[in-house]
Design an enzyme around this catalytic site. Sequence first.
Site, PDB file in Angstrom:
ATOM      1  N   LEU A   9      29.483 -52.263  27.548  1.00  0.00           N
ATOM      2  CA  LEU A   9      30.759 -52.799  28.032  1.00  0.00           C
ATOM      3  C   LEU A   9      31.924 -51.893  27.632  1.00  0.00           C
ATOM      4  CD1 LEU A   9      31.894 -55.273  29.512  1.00  0.00           C
ATOM      5  CD2 LEU A   9      32.163 -56.387  27.303  1.00  0.00           C
ATOM      6  N   SER A  36      26.127 -52.231  19.891  1.00  0.00           N
ATOM      7  CA  SER A  36      27.346 -51.684  19.286  1.00  0.00           C
ATOM      8  C   SER A  36      27.082 -50.412  18.495  1.00  0.00           C
ATOM      9  CB  SER A  36      27.990 -52.736  18.369  1.00  0.00           C
ATOM     10  OG  SER A  36      27.072 -53.115  17.365  1.00  0.00           O
ATOM     11  N   HIS A  39      13.146 -56.074  16.160  1.00  0.00           N
ATOM     12  CA  HIS A  39      13.733 -57.047  15.234  1.00  0.00           C
ATOM     13  C   HIS A  39      13.017 -58.398  15.287  1.00  0.00           C
ATOM     14  CE1 HIS A  39      17.853 -54.753  14.883  1.00  0.00           C
ATOM     15  NE2 HIS A  39      16.878 -54.184  14.217  1.00  0.00           N
ATOM     16  N   ARG A  93      19.847 -71.661  17.243  1.00  0.00           N
ATOM     17  CA  ARG A  93      19.764 -70.541  18.184  1.00  0.00           C
ATOM     18  C   ARG A  93      18.649 -70.752  19.200  1.00  0.00           C
ATOM     19  NH1 ARG A  93      20.018 -64.843  15.258  1.00  0.00           N
ATOM     20  NH2 ARG A  93      20.068 -64.149  17.418  1.00  0.00           N
ATOM     21  N   CYS A 141       4.753 -66.305   8.000  1.00  0.00           N
ATOM     22  CA  CYS A 141       4.634 -66.950   6.689  1.00  0.00           C
ATOM     23  C   CYS A 141       5.162 -65.992   5.628  1.00  0.00           C
ATOM     24  CB  CYS A 141       3.188 -67.331   6.388  1.00  0.00           C
ATOM     25  SG  CYS A 141       3.026 -68.030   4.731  1.00  0.00           S
ATOM     26  N   GLN A 201      16.323 -54.742  20.379  1.00  0.00           N
ATOM     27  CA  GLN A 201      16.738 -55.351  19.107  1.00  0.00           C
ATOM     28  C   GLN A 201      16.844 -56.859  19.288  1.00  0.00           C
ATOM     29  OE1 GLN A 201      20.081 -52.790  17.195  1.00  0.00           O
ATOM     30  NE2 GLN A 201      20.148 -52.358  19.373  1.00  0.00           N
ATOM     31  N   CYS A 223       1.666 -73.088   6.444  1.00  0.00           N
ATOM     32  CA  CYS A 223       1.086 -71.979   7.204  1.00  0.00           C
ATOM     33  C   CYS A 223      -0.410 -72.196   7.349  1.00  0.00           C
ATOM     34  CB  CYS A 223       1.367 -70.679   6.448  1.00  0.00           C
ATOM     35  SG  CYS A 223       0.394 -69.292   7.024  1.00  0.00           S
TER      36      CYS A 223
END
Length: 238
Positions: free
Chosen positions: A203, A178, A109, A59, A117, A91, A136
């Site tokens: 949308l 949504s 989020h 991602r 960590c 979000q 870490c």
Amino acid sequence: MPRFQRIVILTGAGLSAESGLGTFRDKDGLWTKYDLNEVATPEGFARGPDKVLAFYNMRKKVHADVAPNAAHRALARLEEAYPGKVLTITQNIDELHELAGSRNLIHMHGEIYKALCAHCGHRRPWREDFSTTRSCQGCNACGGLRPDVVWFGEMPYRMEEIYAALSRCDLFVSIGTSGTVYPAAGFVIDALQAGAHTVELNLEPSEGVTHFAEARHGKATEIVPAFVEELLGGGHSA
Ligand code: OAD
């Protein structure tokens, strides 16, 4: 005096869709291709950390190639130019709001460019790939570094601040979401209880569309700039 003094805006994946980031639940959305229990829960991370980190590394590569769109820019302009308070709660884990210029922003989020960590809770900027071999700096434990994103079953960030803002807002605008994931999906109810005017910009009608006093449906890059211009021009009348 503007009609609204304290605006709260909630954004979701639909806002970044036209920048090239996929949504979660639309046709071809991420959750139609990946099992969220495997890649977006603490239990999934405990079972298969390599799989989860590979998902977020994938991602990250997509996120590296995108830029803010006209809707992000319009919201930044609103924050800068509106003669009242504007808070954006997103979000989204991308950085497109910041790149567009939004400053009064809550990433409820989390953020894809930060690491957390799992052992000590230390958070820090992290633009490189995640790997189970990295330790870490906070606790020196190996294998605990994970993306600083909120997974299912975890508490989103800064909820006290969010509820305080919702309890004082007089306009609540939900954009590109949504309306299926709580607690964000319930913010419209808190705003209604505060007496706010509520607007959905999406949308298509979301799950929660009936809760909104006003709804406009279309592409974010078209309907968000138009809505912002109305607010800045003082012309918004519900
Ligand atoms: P969803 O994928 O659930 O919903 C995206 C919404 O955006 C849908 O209602 C689409 O109709 C709308 N949409 C798509 N393209 C659009 C466009 N160009 N303009 C305007 N709207 C558009 O995404 P979210 O609601 O953001 O959480 O999902 C909420 C959370 O579920 C995410 O933050 C993520 C996910 O699991 C975690 O990972 C914790």
